[in-house]
Design an enzyme around this catalytic site. Structure first.
Site, PDB file in Angstrom:
ATOM      1  N   ASP A 149       6.523  -5.361   6.879  1.00 33.34           N
ATOM      2  CA  ASP A 149       5.127  -4.926   6.897  1.00 33.34           C
ATOM      3  C   ASP A 149       4.277  -6.026   6.275  1.00 33.34           C
ATOM      4  O   ASP A 149       3.809  -5.916   5.151  1.00 33.34           O
ATOM      5  CB  ASP A 149       4.998  -3.614   6.114  1.00 33.34           C
ATOM      6  CG  ASP A 149       3.579  -3.084   6.088  1.00 33.34           C
ATOM      7  OD1 ASP A 149       2.716  -3.647   6.783  1.00 33.34           O
ATOM      8  OD2 ASP A 149       3.338  -2.095   5.362  1.00 33.34           O
TER       9      ASP A 149
ATOM     10  N   THR B   4       1.216  -9.190   6.261  1.00 33.18           N
ATOM     11  CA  THR B   4      -0.113  -9.520   6.742  1.00 33.18           C
ATOM     12  C   THR B   4       0.032 -10.455   7.935  1.00 33.18           C
ATOM     13  O   THR B   4       1.137 -10.735   8.390  1.00 33.18           O
ATOM     14  CB  THR B   4      -0.939 -10.214   5.641  1.00 33.18           C
ATOM     15  OG1 THR B   4      -0.284 -11.441   5.285  1.00 33.18           O
ATOM     16  CG2 THR B   4      -1.052  -9.337   4.401  1.00 33.18           C
TER      17      THR B   4
ATOM     18  N   ASP C 277       0.819  -1.218   0.000  1.00 29.89           N
ATOM     19  CA  ASP C 277       0.000   0.000   0.000  1.00 29.89           C
ATOM     20  C   ASP C 277       0.851   1.265   0.000  1.00 29.89           C
ATOM     21  O   ASP C 277       0.368   2.353  -0.282  1.00 29.89           O
ATOM     22  CB  ASP C 277      -0.961   0.020   1.192  1.00 29.89           C
ATOM     23  CG  ASP C 277      -0.258  -0.081   2.527  1.00 29.89           C
ATOM     24  OD1 ASP C 277       0.538   0.818   2.856  1.00 29.89           O
ATOM     25  OD2 ASP C 277      -0.508  -1.049   3.263  1.00 29.89           O
TER      26      ASP C 277
END
Length: 275
Positions: A155, A157, A86
């Site tokens: 970073d 999940t 993202d």
């Protein structure tokens, strides 16, 4: 009738948000991806029915993952972000003037593509000239790297699907090899209400790999339980022993130099997971 998205955080508990509309939904090569427009949190990225980020509260996670290690290191020049398609962590990394190159390694290129389109305030920095984006397996990138990075930020999940290997001791040992002799890494390590075993195991694995290992927390309302942990492994620098002059001015909404130290003060039930 209103549409609601519910993330089932355990077998018996979940959080829910009212959805104005679904902007995009796709089964990628790795996961189910959804971009939702929500009433309370703005646009929301959801992967495999788990909230990854929202426009309203994203700054907490991205700032705390990035700035705690980047202010701990005296001069971070090369930074790797594993996952984080993202782009929010990259945006925060680039606020540090010493950074010359930020590498983003994301296994699912669709996350990068749709974040740029639907979440431009989060992903906009991915086009910066200091950023290199590689769509590949972060585990393998680490395995093939040696003494390349000052700081590595994981970073990921939650430890399911393509992220399982990013919570293994072998991965942390690979990170130690990929870091320079004074390198630092931080990984998001979930929440202490529902994932006690995960935090205890990861902290133990990192402690066996790095001479300085610390756990710190932040409040992220759209993540399970709202209380989130980050685990730092450092070869040389102690995040609680940094020179105050190192804190240059940056634009933040959550992180402050006072909060830097305060985030390492743990509730007893969380501290117990590190002992």
């Amino acid at each position: 009738m209103a549409t609601w998205f519910t993330e089932k955080q355990t077998e018996d508990f979940g959080i829910t948000a009212k959805v104005n509309k679904t902007l995009h939904k796709e089964k990628t090569d790795y996961q189910e991806l959804e971009m939702l427009e929500t009433k309370e949190w703005g646009r929301m990225l959801v992967l495999d029915d788990m909230v990854m980020t929202t426009e309203r509260d994203e700054f907490v996670y991205h700032e705390m993952l990035a700035h705690v290690p980047l202010f701990t290191h005296p001069s971070p020049k090369t930074v790797l972000v594993v996952g984080g398609g993202d782009g929010g962590v990259i945006r925060e990394v680039l606020k540090h003037p010493s950074v010359e190159q930020a590498v983003l390694v994301e296994i699912d290129g669709k996350v990068v593509e749709y974040s740029k389109y639907y979440l431009p305030t989060i992903a906009g920095a991915l086009d910066d000239e200091r950023v290199r984006v590689e769509v590949t397996d972060g585990f393998m990138h680490i395995a093939e790297s040696e003494r390349l990075y000052d700081v590595i930020l994981v970073d990921s999940t939650e430890p399911v699907g393509p992220a399982v290997n990013l919570f293994s001791k072998g991965f942390y040992e690979g990170i130690a090899k990929a870091l320079k002799e004074d390198g630092i890494f931080v990984a998001q390590t979930d929440n202490p209400w529902f994932k006690t075993d995960l935090i205890r195991r990861v902290f133990g694995d990192v402690k066996e790999t790095f001479p300085i290992t610390k756990l710190y927390t932040a409040n992220i309302p759209t993540y399970p339980s709202g209380l989130w942990t980050f685990t730092m492994g450092s070869k040389l620098y102690d995040p609680l022993q940094i020179d105050a002059a190192r804190h240059h001015e940056i634009d933040t909404q959550y992180y402050t130099k006072e909060l830097h130290n305060a985030s390492f003060v743990l509730p007893k039930f969380v501290k117990d997971l590190t002992e």
